[in-house]
Design an enzyme around this catalytic site. Structure first.
Site, PDB file in Angstrom:
ATOM      1  N   MET A 196       1.116   7.766   3.143  1.00  0.00           N
ATOM      2  CA  MET A 196       1.625   7.218   4.408  1.00  0.00           C
ATOM      3  C   MET A 196       2.536   6.011   4.157  1.00  0.00           C
ATOM      4  O   MET A 196       3.598   5.886   4.761  1.00  0.00           O
ATOM      5  CB  MET A 196       0.463   6.821   5.330  1.00  0.00           C
ATOM      6  CG  MET A 196      -0.332   7.989   5.855  1.00  0.00           C
ATOM      7  SD  MET A 196       0.618   9.025   6.986  1.00  0.00           S
ATOM      8  CE  MET A 196       0.674   7.997   8.442  1.00  0.00           C
ATOM      9  N   SER A 245       0.762   6.804  14.509  1.00  0.00           N
ATOM     10  CA  SER A 245       0.304   8.194  14.502  1.00  0.00           C
ATOM     11  C   SER A 245       1.437   9.147  14.162  1.00  0.00           C
ATOM     12  O   SER A 245       2.585   8.925  14.527  1.00  0.00           O
ATOM     13  CB  SER A 245      -0.248   8.579  15.873  1.00  0.00           C
ATOM     14  OG  SER A 245      -0.580   9.958  15.875  1.00  0.00           O
ATOM     15  N   ARG A 247     -18.537  17.925  15.851  1.00  0.00           N
ATOM     16  CA  ARG A 247     -18.294  17.798  14.400  1.00  0.00           C
ATOM     17  C   ARG A 247     -19.604  17.565  13.663  1.00  0.00           C
ATOM     18  O   ARG A 247     -19.834  18.106  12.573  1.00  0.00           O
ATOM     19  CB  ARG A 247     -17.335  16.637  14.120  1.00  0.00           C
ATOM     20  CG  ARG A 247     -15.918  16.928  14.553  1.00  0.00           C
ATOM     21  CD  ARG A 247     -14.924  16.008  13.874  1.00  0.00           C
ATOM     22  NE  ARG A 247     -13.616  16.120  14.506  1.00  0.00           N
ATOM     23  CZ  ARG A 247     -12.512  15.567  14.038  1.00  0.00           C
ATOM     24  NH1 ARG A 247     -12.545  14.853  12.931  1.00  0.00           N
ATOM     25  NH2 ARG A 247     -11.366  15.713  14.663  1.00  0.00           N
ATOM     26  N   LYS A 286      -4.735   3.099  19.662  1.00  0.00           N
ATOM     27  CA  LYS A 286      -4.674   4.140  18.619  1.00  0.00           C
ATOM     28  C   LYS A 286      -6.042   4.815  18.445  1.00  0.00           C
ATOM     29  O   LYS A 286      -6.127   6.035  18.264  1.00  0.00           O
ATOM     30  CB  LYS A 286      -4.198   3.543  17.279  1.00  0.00           C
ATOM     31  CG  LYS A 286      -4.223   4.530  16.111  1.00  0.00           C
ATOM     32  CD  LYS A 286      -3.383   5.750  16.398  1.00  0.00           C
ATOM     33  CE  LYS A 286      -3.221   6.783  15.324  1.00  0.00           C
ATOM     34  NZ  LYS A 286      -4.224   7.112  14.389  1.00  0.00           N
ATOM     35  N   ALA A 335      -8.172   1.956   6.212  1.00  0.00           N
ATOM     36  CA  ALA A 335      -8.794   0.877   6.994  1.00  0.00           C
ATOM     37  C   ALA A 335     -10.137   0.474   6.398  1.00  0.00           C
ATOM     38  O   ALA A 335     -10.839   1.280   5.803  1.00  0.00           O
ATOM     39  CB  ALA A 335      -8.985   1.359   8.425  1.00  0.00           C
ATOM     40  N   VAL A 357      -2.849   0.661   4.123  1.00  0.00           N
ATOM     41  CA  VAL A 357      -3.954   1.079   3.249  1.00  0.00           C
ATOM     42  C   VAL A 357      -5.066   1.651   4.129  1.00  0.00           C
ATOM     43  O   VAL A 357      -5.069   1.452   5.335  1.00  0.00           O
ATOM     44  CB  VAL A 357      -4.502  -0.095   2.389  1.00  0.00           C
ATOM     45  CG1 VAL A 357      -3.424  -0.653   1.478  1.00  0.00           C
ATOM     46  CG2 VAL A 357      -5.096  -1.197   3.258  1.00  0.00           C
ATOM     47  N   HIS A 389      -6.376   7.162  21.222  1.00  0.00           N
ATOM     48  CA  HIS A 389      -5.484   8.294  20.901  1.00  0.00           C
ATOM     49  C   HIS A 389      -6.254   9.294  20.035  1.00  0.00           C
ATOM     50  O   HIS A 389      -6.243  10.500  20.281  1.00  0.00           O
ATOM     51  CB  HIS A 389      -4.239   7.770  20.166  1.00  0.00           C
ATOM     52  CG  HIS A 389      -3.444   8.823  19.447  1.00  0.00           C
ATOM     53  ND1 HIS A 389      -3.865   9.404  18.262  1.00  0.00           N
ATOM     54  CD2 HIS A 389      -2.264   9.423  19.736  1.00  0.00           C
ATOM     55  CE1 HIS A 389      -2.988  10.291  17.865  1.00  0.00           C
ATOM     56  NE2 HIS A 389      -2.001  10.332  18.744  1.00  0.00           N
ATOM     57  N   ASN A 390      -6.941   8.788  19.031  1.00  0.00           N
ATOM     58  CA  ASN A 390      -7.691   9.676  18.137  1.00  0.00           C
ATOM     59  C   ASN A 390      -8.882  10.314  18.852  1.00  0.00           C
ATOM     60  O   ASN A 390      -9.213  11.469  18.581  1.00  0.00           O
ATOM     61  CB  ASN A 390      -8.168   8.909  16.902  1.00  0.00           C
ATOM     62  CG  ASN A 390      -7.052   8.691  15.902  1.00  0.00           C
ATOM     63  OD1 ASN A 390      -5.883   8.717  16.272  1.00  0.00           O
ATOM     64  ND2 ASN A 390      -7.395   8.461  14.660  1.00  0.00           N
ATOM     65  N   LYS A 448     -13.457  10.391  10.097  1.00  0.00           N
ATOM     66  CA  LYS A 448     -13.320   9.094   9.441  1.00  0.00           C
ATOM     67  C   LYS A 448     -13.722   7.915  10.334  1.00  0.00           C
ATOM     68  O   LYS A 448     -13.687   6.784   9.893  1.00  0.00           O
ATOM     69  CB  LYS A 448     -11.886   8.920   8.932  1.00  0.00           C
ATOM     70  CG  LYS A 448     -11.613   9.823   7.722  1.00  0.00           C
ATOM     71  CD  LYS A 448     -10.445   9.379   6.893  1.00  0.00           C
ATOM     72  CE  LYS A 448      -9.128   9.838   7.482  1.00  0.00           C
ATOM     73  NZ  LYS A 448      -8.963  11.311   7.429  1.00  0.00           N
ATOM     74  N   ASN A 479       2.557  -2.060  -4.538  1.00  0.00           N
ATOM     75  CA  ASN A 479       1.260  -1.438  -4.814  1.00  0.00           C
ATOM     76  C   ASN A 479       0.792  -1.950  -6.159  1.00  0.00           C
ATOM     77  O   ASN A 479       1.545  -1.880  -7.136  1.00  0.00           O
ATOM     78  CB  ASN A 479       1.381   0.090  -4.856  1.00  0.00           C
ATOM     79  CG  ASN A 479       0.037   0.781  -4.652  1.00  0.00           C
ATOM     80  OD1 ASN A 479      -0.277   1.236  -3.562  1.00  0.00           O
ATOM     81  ND2 ASN A 479      -0.785   0.830  -5.689  1.00  0.00           N
ATOM     82  N   ARG A 480      -0.419  -2.508  -6.188  1.00  0.00           N
ATOM     83  CA  ARG A 480      -0.878  -3.068  -7.469  1.00  0.00           C
ATOM     84  C   ARG A 480      -1.038  -1.964  -8.516  1.00  0.00           C
ATOM     85  O   ARG A 480      -0.629  -2.115  -9.654  1.00  0.00           O
ATOM     86  CB  ARG A 480      -2.202  -3.810  -7.266  1.00  0.00           C
ATOM     87  CG  ARG A 480      -2.507  -4.717  -8.433  1.00  0.00           C
ATOM     88  CD  ARG A 480      -3.494  -5.780  -8.101  1.00  0.00           C
ATOM     89  NE  ARG A 480      -4.397  -5.340  -7.035  1.00  0.00           N
ATOM     90  CZ  ARG A 480      -5.650  -5.754  -6.918  1.00  0.00           C
ATOM     91  NH1 ARG A 480      -6.126  -6.605  -7.793  1.00  0.00           N
ATOM     92  NH2 ARG A 480      -6.409  -5.351  -5.928  1.00  0.00           N
ATOM     93  N   GLY A 482       0.857  -1.185   0.000  1.00  0.00           N
ATOM     94  CA  GLY A 482       0.000   0.000   0.000  1.00  0.00           C
ATOM     95  C   GLY A 482       0.886   1.225   0.000  1.00  0.00           C
ATOM     96  O   GLY A 482       1.554   1.516   0.998  1.00  0.00           O
ATOM     97  N   GLU A 512      -7.432  13.054  20.584  1.00  0.00           N
ATOM     98  CA  GLU A 512      -7.112  14.046  19.536  1.00  0.00           C
ATOM     99  C   GLU A 512      -8.357  14.884  19.210  1.00  0.00           C
ATOM    100  O   GLU A 512      -8.288  16.123  19.156  1.00  0.00           O
ATOM    101  CB  GLU A 512      -6.623  13.268  18.305  1.00  0.00           C
ATOM    102  CG  GLU A 512      -6.452  14.042  17.018  1.00  0.00           C
ATOM    103  CD  GLU A 512      -6.053  13.098  15.869  1.00  0.00           C
ATOM    104  OE1 GLU A 512      -5.110  12.310  16.035  1.00  0.00           O
ATOM    105  OE2 GLU A 512      -6.706  13.141  14.811  1.00  0.00           O
TER     106      GLU A 512
HETATM  107  C1  6PG Z   1      -2.751  10.325  13.449  1.00  0.00           C
HETATM  108  C2  6PG Z   1      -4.122  10.844  13.058  1.00  0.00           C
HETATM  109  C3  6PG Z   1      -4.607  10.206  11.802  1.00  0.00           C
HETATM  110  C4  6PG Z   1      -5.820  10.907  11.209  1.00  0.00           C
HETATM  111  C5  6PG Z   1      -7.114  10.351  11.760  1.00  0.00           C
HETATM  112  C6  6PG Z   1      -8.164  11.314  12.155  1.00  0.00           C
HETATM  113  O1  6PG Z   1      -2.684   9.866  14.572  1.00  0.00           O
HETATM  114  O2  6PG Z   1      -1.820  10.415  12.656  1.00  0.00           O
HETATM  115  O3  6PG Z   1      -5.040  10.568  14.079  1.00  0.00           O
HETATM  116  O4  6PG Z   1      -4.791   8.856  12.060  1.00  0.00           O
HETATM  117  O5  6PG Z   1      -5.709  12.253  11.275  1.00  0.00           O
HETATM  118  O6  6PG Z   1      -7.579   9.497  10.769  1.00  0.00           O
HETATM  119  O7  6PG Z   1      -8.949  11.626  11.090  1.00  0.00           O
HETATM  120  P1  6PG Z   1     -10.390  12.261  11.140  1.00  0.00           P
HETATM  121  O8  6PG Z   1     -10.295  13.550  11.869  1.00  0.00           O
HETATM  122  O9  6PG Z   1     -10.685  12.439   9.698  1.00  0.00           O
HETATM  123  O10 6PG Z   1     -11.325  11.285  11.784  1.00  0.00           O
END
Ligand code: 6PG
Length: 469
Positions: free
Chosen positions: A14, A128, A287, A182, A76, A74, A185-186, A260, A33-34, A10, A189
């Site tokens: 990234m 991340s 959001r 992770k 998710a 790739v 973590h998001n 996402k 990558n295909r 992939g 975030e």
């Molecule tokens: C990271 C980010 C990365 C991405 C997320 C959040 O840790 O590098 O969290 O994974 O920015 O997918 O994306 P969304 O804000 O679009 O949900």
């Protein structure tokens, strides 16, 4: 001859960056990558480097030393399953697949089962740091098959961000622990980003500050004890001028935000596990609300806000905002870490929270100065029930809480929504309350559904006929 030490499947941005990072650290890469476009671009940017680019999965398998190690990069979801299906056709027993995407943890559990039945090792691995992090040193959160992890550890720890506290990579736990950590973590975030947005909103709407004035505040915060990536990039975003109009670019950007899924999954799992994460969950709601732009435009003409003038004492409110943001950040970390702690018990992950805080200190999106004392808090007490109960952090909460109250009052008086900062305040006030109004709630439930209730003064379960016949 098979010379590749690490495969990357992939080659979106990234994948390309991680492949270059691995190669730069001395490990020959086979990049697959295909599709031609990404493969060609990879060939271009890796010219002269120890990277073999192929569009054939069979060739990738042939070029890799055994046991083969392949990192999937790739988007998710279905894409991950498709690459895994391809890999299953060419890999052999003992080979290792690492999923570096933002997979939903139940998918990781399922994939692990399927691959283990096929004799393949699987590591669900949170990564991340965005594009830059992927190239220069991300924070890496691998979980799953520990024996297999040992075989990829030298590569993952080398490509990760490095700190005085070691590499920002550690085996976080069994099963889907890596992707769970992770995901949270998001979630954190999302919480911190929304809190910074709310601070911006108070400054522009309640205090009438210009973008460049607000930029200076964020820039000062970047030099403070709350400094970190998200505070820094907020200052950077506010500093950017639009080349066409010369205006602050931020003022020209549409105020609706997408997502996402990882923030939503964090909110969902917190409900499933019964762990309160109001700040993180409300960030998702914020959001969603932002996406109702046409409704908001219509409502802005019908539903009236306060007519209060901008708050008078600008400097005092900006000062209070610093503390409010500080506390908002602390509650975001506290909620996320409490969630991981509960999930670790529920799913037998075996996560060590001091290690999670340590590997978040650099490379990742939520890196901040606050993570070092967080690491120390969990190092001193691995079973700490809530970050706010640590000695250092209870002092921070007590010091900053009055300011959060001031900020919420200013915002309420001027009609500025504090979706996350307000949730943080309620979280702290709930958590520190010996008594909550759930006594009335229990009475209500008992009245209409005979759900019974417990008493403060006696053991047992009670039911009352609340209404006179
Ligand atoms: C990271 C980010 C990365 C991405 C997320 C959040 O840790 O590098 O969290 O994974 O920015 O997918 O994306 P969304 O804000 O679009 O949900």
């Amino acid at each position: 001859m098979a010379e590749g030490q690490f495969g990357v499947a992939g080659l979106g941005v990234m994948g390309q960056m991680v492949a270059l990072n691995i190669e730069r650290n001395g490990f020959p890469v086979v990049a697959y990558n295909r599709g031609a476009e990404n493969a060609d671009h990879m060939r271009k940017i890796s010219a002269g480097k120890n990277v073999q680019v192929t569009q054939s999965i069979t060739e990738m398998a042939a070029l890799l030393q055994k046991p083969r190690k392949v990192l999937i990069m790739v988007t998710a979801g279905a894409g991950t399953d498709a690459v895994i299906a391809e890999l299953k056709g060419v890999l052999e027993k003992g080979d290792i697949i690492i999923d570096g995407g933002n997979a939903h943890f139940p998918d990781t559990n399922r994939r692990q089962e399927e691959l283990s039945a096929a004799g393949l090792h699987f590591i669900g691995c949170g990564i991340s740091g965005g594009e830059k992090g992927a190239l220069l040193g991300p924070s890496i959160m691998p979980g799953g098959d520990e024996q297999a992890y040992k075989l990829v550890e030298p590569v993952l720890t080398k490509i990760a961000a490095q700190t005085e506290d070691g590499a920002c990579c550690t085996y976080v736990g069994a099963g889907s622990a890596g992707h769970y950590v992770k995901m949270v973590h998001n979630g954190i975030e999302y919480g911190i980003m929304q809190i910074l947005c709310e601070a911006y909103d108070v400054m522009r709407k309640s205090l009438g500050m210009s973008s460049s004035e607000i930029q200076k505040v964020f820039a000062a915060w970047s030099e403070s004890e709350i400094s970190g990536f998200l505070v820094e990039i907020s200052a950077t975003c506010l500093a950017k001028a639009d080349p066409d109009t010369g205006k602050a670019l931020i003022e020209l950007i549409l105020d609706t935000a997408g997502q996402k899924g990882t923030g939503k999954w964090t909110a969902q799992t917190s409900l499933d596990l019964g762990v309160p994460t109001p700040t993180l969950s409300m960030a998702v709601q914020a959001r969603i609300l932002s996406g109702l732009k046409p409704q908001r435009i219509a409502a802005s003409r019908v539903l009236k806000g306060p007519t209060a003038a901008a708050a008078a004492d600008r400097d005092a409110v900006v000062k209070a905002l610093f503390d409010a943001v500080y506390l908002g950040m602390v509650t975001s970390y506290a909620q996320g870490l409490a969630l991981i702690q509960e999930a670790s018990k529920e799913y037998n992950y075996g996560v060590e929270l001091s290690e999670v805080a340590r590997i978040w200190k650099a490379g990742c999106i939520i890196r901040s100065k606050i993570l070092d004392p967080i690491k120390q808090a969990y190092k001193a007490d691995a079973g700490l029930v809530n970050l706010m109960m640590d000695k250092h952090f209870s002092a921070v909460v007590n010091r900053t809480l009055p300011a959060l109250r001031t900020v919420t009052q200013v915002a309420a008086a001027t009609g500025v929504p504090l979706t996350c900062l307000g949730a943080s305040l309620a979280y702290v006030d709930s958590y520190r309350s010996e008594f909550l109004p759930a006594n009335l709630l229990q009475a209500q439930r008992d009245l209409f559904g005979a759900h019974t209730y417990k008493r403060l003064d006696r053991e047992g379960t009670f039911h009352t006929e609340w209404e006179e016949e």
